[in-house]
Write a protein that holds these residues in place. Sequence first.
Motif, PDB file in Angstrom:
ATOM      1  N   GLU A 167       0.834  -1.202   0.000  1.00  0.00           N
ATOM      2  CA  GLU A 167       0.000   0.000   0.000  1.00  0.00           C
ATOM      3  C   GLU A 167       0.868   1.252   0.000  1.00  0.00           C
ATOM      4  O   GLU A 167       2.040   1.218   0.391  1.00  0.00           O
ATOM      5  N   LEU A 174      -7.247   4.057   4.974  1.00  0.00           N
ATOM      6  CA  LEU A 174      -8.082   2.998   4.396  1.00  0.00           C
ATOM      7  C   LEU A 174      -9.503   3.137   4.925  1.00  0.00           C
ATOM      8  O   LEU A 174      -9.709   3.590   6.055  1.00  0.00           O
ATOM      9  N   GLU A 178     -11.812  -1.995   3.737  1.00  0.00           N
ATOM     10  CA  GLU A 178     -10.443  -2.341   3.338  1.00  0.00           C
ATOM     11  C   GLU A 178      -9.633  -2.782   4.551  1.00  0.00           C
ATOM     12  O   GLU A 178      -8.881  -3.753   4.501  1.00  0.00           O
ATOM     13  N   LYS A 179      -9.793  -2.051   5.634  1.00  0.00           N
ATOM     14  CA  LYS A 179      -9.026  -2.358   6.832  1.00  0.00           C
ATOM     15  C   LYS A 179      -9.432  -3.720   7.403  1.00  0.00           C
ATOM     16  O   LYS A 179      -8.582  -4.510   7.813  1.00  0.00           O
TER      17      LYS A 179
END
Length: 202
Positions: A167, A174, A178-179
């Motif tokens: 990333e 994020l 996503e996290k």
Amino acid sequence: MTRLLLATRNAKKLDELRRILDAEGVAGLEVVGLGDVEPFEEAPETEPTFEGNALAKARDAVAATGLAAVADDSGLTVAALNDMPGVLSARWAGRHGDDEANLRLVLDQLTDVPDDRRDAAFVCAAALVTPDGSETVVRGRWPGILTREPRGENGFGYDPIFVPEGERRTSAELDSAEKDALSHRGRALRALLPHLRALTEE
């Protein structure tokens, strides 16, 4: 509906586990936090490992409430600091839970460390203990590097200075989905899924 106690008062952790269970199609579990049960004396986190602290918290929660309980202990390990702050992550600067002071202390300690040696990882151990005495402990690891200045608002702790492997954004840049898919806690909680599913079949 089976009640599952997540031994935390952190609303973000509760939301994360609920989102993961929903995303994985695990039905029949009602996730509650420490604010939803009768208060009990919680032992201090004195174990030298993430796994030890998670297990101690989960055991205390089961003994006090009679509910199956999940507890986690997590933190940041920094290669250049001999994998510290580790289990001391939440109180690295001396006062528990002072995110800004903890983050600033780590950055100060890494001032002279070049960018190619700023490797770090978030680590999470999660323990599931059930009233019948069954115990399961898993670990999730999320490797990355540390920035020189904080970036992003969507997170807590060391998220604003941690750039996950692969990333360019920090963990705090994020979005929640996503996290959840990448994070150390998400990885550990997903490793518990077969055992959590089993709770709904009892």
